[in-house]
Design an enzyme around this catalytic site. Structure first.
Site, PDB file in Angstrom:
ATOM      1  N   SER A 149     -21.299  14.284  -2.995  1.00 24.37           N
ATOM      2  CA  SER A 149     -21.093  15.630  -3.341  1.00 24.37           C
ATOM      3  C   SER A 149     -20.806  16.368  -2.074  1.00 24.37           C
ATOM      4  CB  SER A 149     -22.654  16.506  -3.785  1.00 24.37           C
ATOM      5  OG  SER A 149     -22.335  18.384  -4.851  1.00 24.37           O
ATOM      6  N   HIS A 178     -19.176  14.010  -7.599  1.00 25.98           N
ATOM      7  CA  HIS A 178     -19.526  14.261  -8.527  1.00 25.98           C
ATOM      8  C   HIS A 178     -18.850  15.011  -9.106  1.00 25.98           C
ATOM      9  CE1 HIS A 178     -23.601  15.850  -7.567  1.00 25.98           C
ATOM     10  NE2 HIS A 178     -22.939  16.812  -7.245  1.00 25.98           N
TER      11      HIS A 178
END
Length: 203
Positions: A95, A120
């Site tokens: 992330s 993501h």
């Protein structure tokens, strides 16, 4: 916290191992990406820049991510430094941890053999929707979409992929092994003993 004993003009001294690494321009960023951890990291980076803006800084990353705003503040700082910043993923850069990794130039992102990267879409993480009016929810979602587009653009730019390719991948959690990360352009090289020796030697 581990300590290191070393000989000085006063005899033998003991210092936290993090301080010893810090003096040698090596920083460890481990855990959550949040306001406090990123504030500390930025202070360390700027201090090292002020001491010598030509010597490399080595940043060891093991983070599952966290705050977008905090992570982007580190990303911007690294991009603005004159000092070359090398990153080493020691466990996972997920992330916003991956965004911090991508702040480093494409030839300065290293992976330990069993480390991973995950990218993501950003997710809702501020407050509850309950009690909000429809237009307020729409505005929140609009801002979330803008933020996500910014992150997709960063990943695309730093990997040489198209925004459409990245947007498709980030719809769900996309994990990359060290080999896959290098092939995709997220990382530059998997560390071997020779590279490790270069990274940990005293500057």
């Amino acid at each position: 916290m581990a300590n290191v004993m070393f000989e000085s003009v006063r005899g033998y001294d003991i210092a936290p191992i993090e301080d010893v690494f810090f003096k040698d321009r090596k920083i460890f960023f481990v855990g959550q990406v949040d306001e406090n951890s990123c504030d500390e990291l930025i202070k360390e980076l700027i201090y090292m820049e002020s001491m010598d803006d030509t010597a490399p800084i080595t940043l060891f990353i093991n983070s599952c991510g966290g705050s977008v705003e905090a992570g982007l503040s580190v990303y911007d700082t690294i991009r603005l430094l004159k000092s070359p910043v090398r990153a080493v993923v020691t466990g996972i850069a997920a992330s916003m941890g991956s965004i911090i990794l991508l702040a480093c130039d494409s030839d300065k992102r290293y992976m330990l053999p069993n480390s991973r990267i995950m990218i993501h879409d950003c997710s809702w993480g501020r407050n509850e929707m309950g009690g909000k009016k429809p237009h307020e929810i729409e505005e929140e979602l609009k801002q979330l979409k803008k933020t996500n587009e910014k992150l997709v653009a960063i990943i695309a730019e730093r990997t040489g992929k198209t925004a459409d390719e990245i947007a498709e991948l980030t719809k769900s959690d996309s994990y990359f092994s060290a080999e896959e990360a290098v092939e995709f352009g997220l990382a530059s090289e998997i560390i071997d003993s020779q590279i490790l020796g270069e990274l940990i030697k005293k500057e």
